[in-house]
Design a protein around this motif. Structure first.
Motif, mmCIF file in Angstrom:
data_model
loop_
_atom_site.group_PDB
_atom_site.id
_atom_site.type_symbol
_atom_site.label_atom_id
_atom_site.label_comp_id
_atom_site.label_asym_id
_atom_site.label_seq_id
_atom_site.Cartn_x
_atom_site.Cartn_y
_atom_site.Cartn_z
ATOM 1 N N THR A 142 0.837 -1.196 0.000
ATOM 2 C CA THR A 142 0.000 0.000 0.000
ATOM 3 C C THR A 142 0.874 1.248 0.000
ATOM 4 N N LYS A 143 0.254 2.355 -0.326
ATOM 5 C CA LYS A 143 0.978 3.626 -0.374
ATOM 6 C C LYS A 143 1.483 4.023 1.020
ATOM 7 N N LEU A 144 0.648 3.816 2.025
ATOM 8 C CA LEU A 144 1.033 4.171 3.390
ATOM 9 C C LEU A 144 2.081 3.226 3.960
ATOM 10 N N GLY A 145 2.047 1.977 3.549
ATOM 11 C CA GLY A 145 2.944 0.981 4.130
ATOM 12 C C GLY A 145 4.250 0.792 3.393
ATOM 13 N N ALA A 146 4.441 1.499 2.304
ATOM 14 C CA ALA A 146 5.642 1.305 1.491
ATOM 15 C C ALA A 146 6.922 1.574 2.275
ATOM 16 N N ASN A 147 6.858 2.484 3.229
ATOM 17 C CA ASN A 147 8.042 2.813 4.020
ATOM 18 C C ASN A 147 8.128 2.017 5.322
ATOM 19 N N SER A 148 7.259 1.051 5.502
ATOM 20 C CA SER A 148 7.221 0.312 6.765
ATOM 21 C C SER A 148 7.953 -1.026 6.719
ATOM 22 N N ARG A 149 8.572 -1.349 5.595
ATOM 23 C CA ARG A 149 9.245 -2.653 5.454
ATOM 24 C C ARG A 149 10.201 -2.930 6.603
ATOM 25 N N ARG A 150 11.075 -1.981 6.851
ATOM 26 C CA ARG A 150 12.091 -2.171 7.888
ATOM 27 C C ARG A 150 11.456 -2.390 9.254
#
Length: 169
Positions: free
Chosen positions: A65-73
């Motif tokens: 998702t757009k919001l979760g793209a930076n949450s991988r780490r």
């Protein structure tokens, strides 16, 4: 970095999901095929893998998702913490098996744990009690299932933290 490890870390949430599902399958195999009834701490160790499955699945979906793209780490970090907790729990269980310290009071061997086997035993009029947490039901190369689980969980935690440190993860 090792060329074999890089693809694993790139898809760490999927790898953690598969590893957790495999550990649960192995545990259920020992129980249902091997006939080794799990104790209270065995069930608690399984719960850790269920949590890891959920975190990995939510992580795989969220990063799409757009919001979760930076949450991988951050999902990798969460998996590392879950696996580290699992390693500690398994080490605690292994220590109780080696009589280094006592297990929880519910692990005396007389406390009933509700499982399909215990329910079937009750329906047949049999007495069922969960196995004691301080007796290893299976040992390979000097380590019980709890001992092997501690090592495996520690390795998964280390890989999770390694994936957390990677920019591409």
């Amino acid at each position: 970095m090792n060329r074999l490890l890089e693809p694993v870390l790139r898809r760490w949430r999927l790898t953690a999901f598969i590893a957790s599902a495999t550990m649960l399958a192995i545990a259920h195999g020992f129980q249902h095929i091997g006939g080794l009834a799990p104790c209270y701490l065995c069930f608690k160790q399984r719960e850790v893998y269920w949590v890891a499955l959920a975190v990995a699945l939510v992580g795989m979906l969220a990063v799409r998702t757009k919001l979760g793209a930076n949450s991988r780490r951050w999902f990798n970090l969460a998996l590392g913490l879950v696996f580290l907790f699992g390693a500690g729990l398994a080490a605690y269980h292994a220590g109780a098996e080696w009589k280094w310290w006592p297990g929880p009071s519910v692990c005396g061997g007389g406390a009933a744990t509700v499982t399909a086997e215990s329910m079937a035993a009750l329906l047949k009029g049999e007495v069922f009690s969960a196995p004691s947490c301080d007796k290893a039901a299976w040992v390979f190369a000097g380590l019980s299932m709890a001992g092997w689980n501690a090592l495996f969980s520690l390795a998964l935690a280390a890989l999770s933290f390694q994936a957390f440190r990677r920019k591409y993860a």
